[in-house]
Design a protein around this motif. Sequence first.
Motif, mmCIF file in Angstrom:
data_model
loop_
_atom_site.group_PDB
_atom_site.id
_atom_site.type_symbol
_atom_site.label_atom_id
_atom_site.label_comp_id
_atom_site.label_asym_id
_atom_site.label_seq_id
_atom_site.Cartn_x
_atom_site.Cartn_y
_atom_site.Cartn_z
ATOM 1 N N ILE A 165 38.938 50.600 37.359
ATOM 2 C CA ILE A 165 37.701 49.817 37.243
ATOM 3 C C ILE A 165 37.904 48.629 36.306
ATOM 4 O O ILE A 165 37.492 47.498 36.601
ATOM 5 N N GLU A 166 38.547 48.870 35.172
ATOM 6 C CA GLU A 166 38.770 47.794 34.199
ATOM 7 C C GLU A 166 39.638 46.690 34.793
ATOM 8 O O GLU A 166 39.357 45.494 34.600
ATOM 9 N N ASP A 167 40.694 47.063 35.499
ATOM 10 C CA ASP A 167 41.583 46.064 36.101
ATOM 11 C C ASP A 167 40.841 45.229 37.138
ATOM 12 O O ASP A 167 40.967 44.004 37.175
ATOM 13 N N SER A 168 40.062 45.898 37.997
ATOM 14 C CA SER A 168 39.295 45.185 39.012
ATOM 15 C C SER A 168 38.253 44.285 38.373
ATOM 16 O O SER A 168 38.059 43.130 38.789
ATOM 17 N N ASN A 169 37.593 44.792 37.350
ATOM 18 C CA ASN A 169 36.559 44.009 36.673
ATOM 19 C C ASN A 169 37.145 42.763 36.017
ATOM 20 O O ASN A 169 36.541 41.683 36.043
ATOM 21 N N PHE A 170 38.333 42.888 35.443
ATOM 22 C CA PHE A 170 39.004 41.730 34.843
ATOM 23 C C PHE A 170 39.405 40.730 35.922
ATOM 24 O O PHE A 170 39.201 39.513 35.779
ATOM 25 N N ARG A 171 39.954 41.249 37.022
ATOM 26 C CA ARG A 171 40.432 40.382 38.105
ATOM 27 C C ARG A 171 39.297 39.564 38.707
ATOM 28 O O ARG A 171 39.478 38.400 39.063
ATOM 29 N N TYR A 172 38.132 40.188 38.807
ATOM 30 C CA TYR A 172 37.001 39.522 39.461
ATOM 31 C C TYR A 172 35.898 39.136 38.459
ATOM 32 O O TYR A 172 34.724 39.102 38.795
ATOM 33 N N THR A 173 36.313 38.871 37.244
ATOM 34 C CA THR A 173 35.462 38.292 36.182
ATOM 35 C C THR A 173 34.109 38.982 36.043
ATOM 36 O O THR A 173 33.060 38.333 36.008
ATOM 37 N N GLY A 174 34.143 40.312 35.955
ATOM 38 C CA GLY A 174 32.934 41.074 35.649
ATOM 39 C C GLY A 174 32.142 41.534 36.850
ATOM 40 O O GLY A 174 31.217 42.352 36.712
ATOM 41 N N LYS A 175 32.482 41.040 38.036
ATOM 42 C CA LYS A 175 31.654 41.360 39.209
ATOM 43 C C LYS A 175 31.772 42.808 39.656
ATOM 44 O O LYS A 175 30.835 43.358 40.244
ATOM 45 N N MET A 207 35.629 44.709 46.619
ATOM 46 C CA MET A 207 35.922 43.494 45.870
ATOM 47 C C MET A 207 37.282 42.921 46.258
ATOM 48 O O MET A 207 37.472 41.696 46.269
ATOM 49 N N ASP A 208 38.229 43.785 46.581
ATOM 50 C CA ASP A 208 39.547 43.299 47.007
ATOM 51 C C ASP A 208 39.471 42.570 48.349
ATOM 52 O O ASP A 208 40.304 41.703 48.634
ATOM 53 N N GLU A 209 38.489 42.929 49.174
ATOM 54 C CA GLU A 209 38.393 42.362 50.521
ATOM 55 C C GLU A 209 37.373 41.226 50.624
ATOM 56 O O GLU A 209 37.458 40.401 51.540
ATOM 57 N N TRP A 210 36.416 41.159 49.707
ATOM 58 C CA TRP A 210 35.301 40.226 49.840
ATOM 59 C C TRP A 210 35.777 38.780 49.706
ATOM 60 O O TRP A 210 36.449 38.426 48.740
#
Length: 298
Positions: A165-175, A207-210
């Motif tokens: 979750i943290e990695d994804s949140n960082f990658r997509y700037t909080g989204k 989020m990876d696909e959007w």
Amino acid sequence: MDKRVASTVADKFQAFLDNLAVEHTEFIMETFRTITRQLNQTYYGNRSELRYARFIGSYGRGTAIKGVANINILYEMPQRVQKRLEVWQQKAPRVLIKEVRELIEEAFPMVKLSDQCHIIIPSLHNLQFEIIPAFPGLKKSYIYPDLNNMTGWSTFNPLREIEVIEDSNFRYTGKTKHLARMMRAWRAARNVPISGMLLDTLVVSFMDEWENNDTAFGYYGIMGRDFLEYLAGRRKNQAIYYAQGSNRELPSTEDFGAYANDDFKLASQAVEHELNENYYEANRLWLQVYGPLFPVML
């Protein structure tokens, strides 16, 4: 999207996320510190209020919202205790649960065991704390007492789930966390039969696909709409999903996609009303989708 429309949408969803913020965080942290200090005195010979304990579950992942009822705390037991318990063989999980419960009882006399023998502290503000004593395993996993398992023990990896979750949140700037919280509001408002962990897992995949995952608050209406469409497209006969990070099984016994499909239609209408600057109708529809914590901005 017109800048004025984007600004209006951004204001709404920023206010919405503010409304979703977990309450009583100081009380939660105070309780965490007291539990940790109490256990550390016995197991590690110090009075640290932070070491060897972690928030896990939705609160630990940062995806919980206002009204969260369960605060899960992982407590890392020293290996010497695991050695000491070996003499109890099959009774070892119950011995550990009893021992930890009695230590916590010194600070929290109201501590109890749930029907599944989980250590629970009922508390103020409609909160309850669950303490999970566990021993370190391989690859950041933990071994914890599980009396529903024939062996008395199970393995889980909540820290890897938090990392994903943290990695994804960082990658997509909080989204990632924002969307997970928005969808918890949707779940509560519409009584959707989907677990929080499954929601978080699907949010990470989405989020990876959007295609708009590099946008800002002005696209949050579209983000919620597109995620509902994504949920609606999940196979309704898929009984098992797997958690991001830990790969643990996440059963899905009901068709949450049908709920998502209905609300995808409402969200699509709301987005159209926003684009046409018909804010009254847009607000009315957002309230239907996300419930009373969505701000009415007329």
